[in-house]
Design a protein around this motif. Structure first.
Motif, PDB file in Angstrom:
ATOM      1  N   MET A  86      10.884  -6.159  46.443  1.00 21.67           N
ATOM      2  CA  MET A  86       9.495  -6.204  46.909  1.00 21.67           C
ATOM      3  C   MET A  86       9.404  -6.870  48.281  1.00 21.67           C
ATOM      4  N   LEU A  87      10.129  -7.965  48.449  1.00 17.85           N
ATOM      5  CA  LEU A  87      10.100  -8.681  49.724  1.00 17.85           C
ATOM      6  C   LEU A  87      10.739  -7.849  50.831  1.00 17.85           C
ATOM      7  N   ARG A  88      11.832  -7.206  50.506  1.00 18.17           N
ATOM      8  CA  ARG A  88      12.528  -6.385  51.507  1.00 18.17           C
ATOM      9  C   ARG A  88      11.656  -5.237  51.986  1.00 18.17           C
ATOM     10  N   ARG A  89      10.877  -4.664  51.065  1.00 16.47           N
ATOM     11  CA  ARG A  89      10.005  -3.536  51.418  1.00 16.47           C
ATOM     12  C   ARG A  89       8.659  -3.998  51.989  1.00 16.47           C
ATOM     13  N   GLY A  90       8.432  -5.284  52.074  1.00 16.21           N
ATOM     14  CA  GLY A  90       7.188  -5.807  52.634  1.00 16.21           C
ATOM     15  C   GLY A  90       5.977  -5.550  51.769  1.00 16.21           C
ATOM     16  N   GLU A  91       6.173  -5.535  50.445  1.00 17.02           N
ATOM     17  CA  GLU A  91       5.093  -5.197  49.535  1.00 17.02           C
ATOM     18  C   GLU A  91       4.206  -6.376  49.148  1.00 17.02           C
ATOM     19  N   VAL A  92       4.624  -7.595  49.440  1.00 18.81           N
ATOM     20  CA  VAL A  92       3.842  -8.770  49.040  1.00 18.81           C
ATOM     21  C   VAL A  92       3.670  -9.714  50.219  1.00 18.81           C
ATOM     22  N   ASP A  93       2.536 -10.441  50.210  1.00 18.76           N
ATOM     23  CA  ASP A  93       2.305 -11.423  51.274  1.00 18.76           C
ATOM     24  C   ASP A  93       2.260 -12.849  50.734  1.00 18.76           C
ATOM     25  N   GLY A  94       2.640 -13.039  49.485  1.00 20.05           N
ATOM     26  CA  GLY A  94       2.695 -14.365  48.912  1.00 20.05           C
ATOM     27  C   GLY A  94       3.319 -14.317  47.530  1.00 20.05           C
ATOM     28  N   VAL A  95       3.873 -15.451  47.087  1.00 20.12           N
ATOM     29  CA  VAL A  95       4.528 -15.540  45.790  1.00 20.12           C
ATOM     30  C   VAL A  95       3.978 -16.743  45.034  1.00 20.12           C
ATOM     31  N   MET A  96       3.689 -16.557  43.735  1.00 22.82           N
ATOM     32  CA  MET A  96       3.355 -17.656  42.833  1.00 22.82           C
ATOM     33  C   MET A  96       4.356 -17.612  41.706  1.00 22.82           C
ATOM     34  N   ALA A  97       5.055 -18.723  41.461  1.00 20.91           N
ATOM     35  CA  ALA A  97       6.154 -18.700  40.504  1.00 20.91           C
ATOM     36  C   ALA A  97       6.147 -19.920  39.602  1.00 20.91           C
ATOM     37  N   CYS A  98       6.603 -19.710  38.366  1.00 21.15           N
ATOM     38  CA  CYS A  98       6.799 -20.799  37.423  1.00 21.15           C
ATOM     39  C   CYS A  98       7.932 -20.415  36.491  1.00 21.15           C
ATOM     40  N   GLY A  99       8.821 -21.369  36.237  1.00 16.81           N
ATOM     41  CA  GLY A  99       9.944 -21.086  35.357  1.00 16.81           C
ATOM     42  C   GLY A  99      10.974 -22.186  35.463  1.00 16.81           C
ATOM     43  N   PRO A 100      12.159 -21.962  34.912  1.00 18.61           N
ATOM     44  CA  PRO A 100      13.219 -22.977  34.970  1.00 18.61           C
ATOM     45  C   PRO A 100      13.655 -23.244  36.403  1.00 18.61           C
ATOM     46  N   THR A 101      14.207 -24.418  36.622  1.00 13.95           N
ATOM     47  CA  THR A 101      14.566 -24.849  37.975  1.00 13.95           C
ATOM     48  C   THR A 101      15.507 -23.888  38.702  1.00 13.95           C
ATOM     49  N   PRO A 102      16.564 -23.368  38.071  1.00 14.46           N
ATOM     50  CA  PRO A 102      17.428 -22.425  38.804  1.00 14.46           C
ATOM     51  C   PRO A 102      16.666 -21.203  39.306  1.00 14.46           C
ATOM     52  N   MET A 103      15.729 -20.697  38.506  1.00 16.21           N
ATOM     53  CA  MET A 103      14.925 -19.556  38.935  1.00 16.21           C
ATOM     54  C   MET A 103      14.051 -19.931  40.123  1.00 16.21           C
ATOM     55  N   LEU A 104      13.391 -21.083  40.045  1.00 12.89           N
ATOM     56  CA  LEU A 104      12.519 -21.501  41.144  1.00 12.89           C
ATOM     57  C   LEU A 104      13.303 -21.731  42.426  1.00 12.89           C
ATOM     58  N   SER A 105      14.495 -22.285  42.306  1.00 12.36           N
ATOM     59  CA  SER A 105      15.327 -22.491  43.491  1.00 12.36           C
ATOM     60  C   SER A 105      15.689 -21.164  44.147  1.00 12.36           C
ATOM     61  N   ALA A 106      15.994 -20.157  43.325  1.00 18.32           N
ATOM     62  CA  ALA A 106      16.329 -18.833  43.863  1.00 18.32           C
ATOM     63  C   ALA A 106      15.109 -18.162  44.480  1.00 18.32           C
ATOM     64  N   VAL A 107      13.944 -18.308  43.851  1.00 13.17           N
ATOM     65  CA  VAL A 107      12.705 -17.755  44.411  1.00 13.17           C
ATOM     66  C   VAL A 107      12.386 -18.423  45.738  1.00 13.17           C
ATOM     67  N   GLN A 108      12.562 -19.737  45.794  1.00  6.19           N
ATOM     68  CA  GLN A 108      12.335 -20.473  47.036  1.00  6.19           C
ATOM     69  C   GLN A 108      13.217 -19.927  48.162  1.00  6.19           C
ATOM     70  N   ALA A 109      14.497 -19.725  47.872  1.00  5.15           N
ATOM     71  CA  ALA A 109      15.433 -19.232  48.887  1.00  5.15           C
ATOM     72  C   ALA A 109      15.016 -17.861  49.401  1.00  5.15           C
ATOM     73  N   LEU A 110      14.602 -16.978  48.512  1.00  2.00           N
ATOM     74  CA  LEU A 110      14.177 -15.638  48.926  1.00  2.00           C
ATOM     75  C   LEU A 110      12.908 -15.683  49.758  1.00  2.00           C
ATOM     76  N   ALA A 111      11.945 -16.498  49.338  1.00  2.00           N
ATOM     77  CA  ALA A 111      10.693 -16.596  50.083  1.00  2.00           C
ATOM     78  C   ALA A 111      10.937 -17.121  51.495  1.00  2.00           C
ATOM     79  N   LEU A 112      11.781 -18.118  51.616  1.00  2.00           N
ATOM     80  CA  LEU A 112      12.092 -18.662  52.937  1.00  2.00           C
ATOM     81  C   LEU A 112      12.865 -17.642  53.776  1.00  2.00           C
ATOM     82  N   GLN A 113      13.777 -16.913  53.133  1.00  2.00           N
ATOM     83  CA  GLN A 113      14.565 -15.908  53.853  1.00  2.00           C
ATOM     84  C   GLN A 113      13.684 -14.821  54.450  1.00  2.00           C
ATOM     85  N   TYR A 114      12.664 -14.382  53.680  1.00  2.00           N
ATOM     86  CA  TYR A 114      11.815 -13.287  54.138  1.00  2.00           C
ATOM     87  C   TYR A 114      10.520 -13.768  54.794  1.00  2.00           C
ATOM     88  N   GLY A 115      10.362 -15.070  54.944  1.00  2.00           N
ATOM     89  CA  GLY A 115       9.203 -15.614  55.642  1.00  2.00           C
ATOM     90  C   GLY A 115       7.884 -15.386  54.940  1.00  2.00           C
TER      91      GLY A 115
END
Length: 257
Positions: free
Chosen positions: A176-205
């Motif tokens: 979704m991020l690669r295709r530019g389909e979203v302009d924001g992310v809201m996430a909740c879950g275990p810490t490893p998942m949140l860390s990975a979501v954080q990395a992707l969000a920062l990578q794609y700005g």
């Protein structure tokens, strides 16, 4: 936040490990924001003195729904309550999600972290949004149909491949991020998942908001049990309280590890 006494309306299974507790809030209860939580006193003997923090699954017309995982004696006692009984709670607590100018939101949840996203999607989602929910297996799915009623499609991922995509939520999210389909992310879950979501969000700005899951004592910021590490304005590091300063934080602020 107020201390309230709410009446139990029902308690039913939500999946193989969770129950859905439905409460009638008293008149005059404050309006809640998606991402906030309730701090429930454990019914019964006084051996269980600490309250249990529970995210808000849904709030409507004076009815509060809570998705609760039976993790220990305290939560099992809460899920054993009967219609007509009363529960003491502090409500609502914490900092929730903020929609701001976001229109195409990706809601990313894992396990019990899907629960607060159901409320967030009721408030913020429409057909322009997307959701990705991760579960260990098919028998642990919940909230999917309820969230799809907002108009937003939901992609299910399972660790064992028994339903939906066989794999992690980060795969569909990155597409979704690669295709530019979203302009924001809201996430909740275990810490490893949140860390990975954080990395992707920062990578794609793309701005992201993360709801952290932490053990809590008081729930109001006094005991400092649930401190989390954050980036300070001077480039150094500091600590904030998940219960009072969160549980929702901007992704760029949180320091994992």
């Amino acid at each position: 936040m107020k201390r309230l006494t709410a009446k139990v309306l029902s308690c039913a299974p939500l999946n193989a490990e969770m129950g859905l507790l439905t409460l009638a809030l008293p008149a005059g209860a404050e309006a809640a924001v998606p991402g906030q939580f309730a701090h429930l006193a454990v019914p019964g003997d006084r051996a269980h003195l600490l309250r249990r923090p529970i995210s808000l699954y849904s709030v409507h017309d004076g009815i509060l729904e809570l998705g609760i995982a039976a993790k220990g004696e305290g939560t099992r006692r809460i899920l054993a309550t009967k219609p007509g009984e009363e529960i003491d709670l502090l409500y609502p607590l914490g900092r929730g999600f903020e929609k701001g100018g976001l229109e195409r939101i990706a809601f990313v949840g894992g396990g019990i972290g899907v629960a607060p996203l159901r409320f967030a999607m009721e408030a913020f989602a429409d057909a322009r949004c997307r959701a990705v929910f991760g579960f260990r297996s098919r028998d642990l799915l919940y909230a999917v149909e309820a969230c799809e009623r907002t108009g937003a499609p939901v992609t299910v991922c399972t660790d064992d491949g028994s339903a939906g995509v066989h794999g992690l939520v980060t795969g569909p999210l990155e597409e979704m991020l690669r295709r530019g389909e979203v302009d924001g992310v809201m996430a909740c879950g275990p810490t490893p998942m949140l860390s990975a979501v954080q990395a992707l969000a920062l990578q794609y700005g793309v701005p992201a908001q993360l709801s952290l899951e932490e053990y809590m004592g008081c729930g109001i910021g006094a005991c400092l049990t649930c401190n989390c590490k954050v980036k300070a304005k001077d480039g150094e590091f500091g600590y904030k309280r998940v219960c009072a300063d969160g549980p929702v934080f901007p992704a760029e602020e949180v320091v994992f590890g």
